[in-house]
Write a protein that holds these residues in place. Structure first.
Motif, PDB file in Angstrom:
ATOM      1  N   UNK A 198       0.827  -1.204   0.000  1.00 11.92           N
ATOM      2  CA  UNK A 198       0.000   0.000   0.000  1.00 11.92           C
ATOM      3  C   UNK A 198       0.866   1.262   0.000  1.00 11.92           C
ATOM      4  N   UNK A 199       1.978   1.236   0.701  1.00  7.89           N
ATOM      5  CA  UNK A 199       2.874   2.404   0.752  1.00  7.89           C
ATOM      6  C   UNK A 199       3.567   2.656  -0.587  1.00  7.89           C
ATOM      7  N   UNK A 200       4.038   1.584  -1.210  1.00 10.28           N
ATOM      8  CA  UNK A 200       4.776   1.795  -2.456  1.00 10.28           C
ATOM      9  C   UNK A 200       3.856   2.085  -3.636  1.00 10.28           C
ATOM     10  N   UNK A 201       2.566   1.737  -3.504  1.00  6.98           N
ATOM     11  CA  UNK A 201       1.621   2.022  -4.580  1.00  6.98           C
ATOM     12  C   UNK A 201       1.060   3.444  -4.491  1.00  6.98           C
ATOM     13  N   UNK A 202       0.645   3.852  -3.302  1.00  9.48           N
ATOM     14  CA  UNK A 202      -0.022   5.147  -3.150  1.00  9.48           C
ATOM     15  C   UNK A 202       0.905   6.293  -3.531  1.00  9.48           C
ATOM     16  N   UNK A 203       0.337   7.279  -4.210  1.00  5.45           N
ATOM     17  CA  UNK A 203       1.108   8.403  -4.746  1.00  5.45           C
ATOM     18  C   UNK A 203       0.131   9.509  -5.092  1.00  5.45           C
ATOM     19  N   UNK A 204       0.609  10.743  -5.080  1.00  5.73           N
ATOM     20  CA  UNK A 204      -0.289  11.862  -5.376  1.00  5.73           C
ATOM     21  C   UNK A 204      -0.879  11.803  -6.788  1.00  5.73           C
ATOM     22  N   UNK A 205      -0.231  11.084  -7.697  1.00  4.43           N
ATOM     23  CA  UNK A 205      -0.758  10.963  -9.067  1.00  4.43           C
ATOM     24  C   UNK A 205      -1.818   9.868  -9.185  1.00  4.43           C
ATOM     25  N   UNK A 206      -2.011   9.101  -8.124  1.00  2.64           N
ATOM     26  CA  UNK A 206      -2.968   7.986  -8.153  1.00  2.64           C
ATOM     27  C   UNK A 206      -4.155   8.283  -7.238  1.00  2.64           C
ATOM     28  N   UNK A 207      -4.619   9.479  -7.298  1.00  4.05           N
ATOM     29  CA  UNK A 207      -5.704   9.944  -6.455  1.00  4.05           C
ATOM     30  C   UNK A 207      -6.921   9.018  -6.550  1.00  4.05           C
ATOM     31  N   UNK A 208      -7.358   8.504  -5.407  1.00  3.22           N
ATOM     32  CA  UNK A 208      -8.536   7.646  -5.355  1.00  3.22           C
ATOM     33  C   UNK A 208      -8.266   6.173  -5.571  1.00  3.22           C
TER      34      UNK A 208
END
Length: 162
Positions: free
Chosen positions: A108-118
């Motif tokens: 979850x940490x390595x996937x989440x990013x500001x470009x992947x909103x939602x």
């Protein structure tokens, strides 16, 4: 689910949710206030590397299963308590993740990013489904026994499979 099928499920999630580019913007750092979840296989690997005492137990709202996650600072080796949530992840030190580059960062940490909103909600839900399995709960029980939390299992209503 057999160990092989469980491992395949975790690998499938890694393919579905590929790593994002590292970022330390305010949005991405804000994700670290809420520690991301490992897949079951990732948590098992982190336990083998000696991180049991830096994990916490999150119990589903329905109290039907648990998830082993990086701890809030102050909840290491214990139940996730909301009053510690504002302290952030135990692995976040000076706005840097101590697990970065170790191969032990939660999916979850390595996937989440500001470009992947939602998109983080879907990732979180898929990881949650993986924990709500016989293998996931067996790891929770093993962790609880290794940390001594097993003796306090009466504090939640989960029907733990032994």
């Amino acid at each position: 689910m057999s160990h092989t099928r469980h491992k395949q499920a975790s690998n499938g999630l890694k393919e579905k949710y590929p790593p994002s580019e590292p970022c330390s913007c305010a949005i991405c750092l804000a994700y670290c206030t809420r520690p991301g979840w490992w897949t079951v296989a990732e948590a098992a690997r982190a336990m083998k590397c000696g991180y049991e005492k830096r994990m916490m137990l999150e119990v589903s709202p329905e109290q039907t299963f648990g998830v082993i996650a990086p701890a809030f600072k102050g909840c290491e080796g214990f139940f996730a308590l909301e009053e510690y949530a504002h302290r952030g992840c135990t692995f976040l030190e000076k706005n840097l993740c101590q697990l970065h580059g170790t191969g032990l960062q939660p999916l979850e940490c390595i996937f989440c990013h500001h470009t992947r909103n939602g998109q983080g909600r879907e990732c979180h839900a898929d990881i949650e489904r993986e924990w709500d399995t016989t293998n996931g709960q067996a790891l929770v029980v093993r962790w609880m026994k290794s940390t001594g939390l097993w003796k306090m299992r009466h504090l939640c209503q989960v029907k733990w499979q032994v």
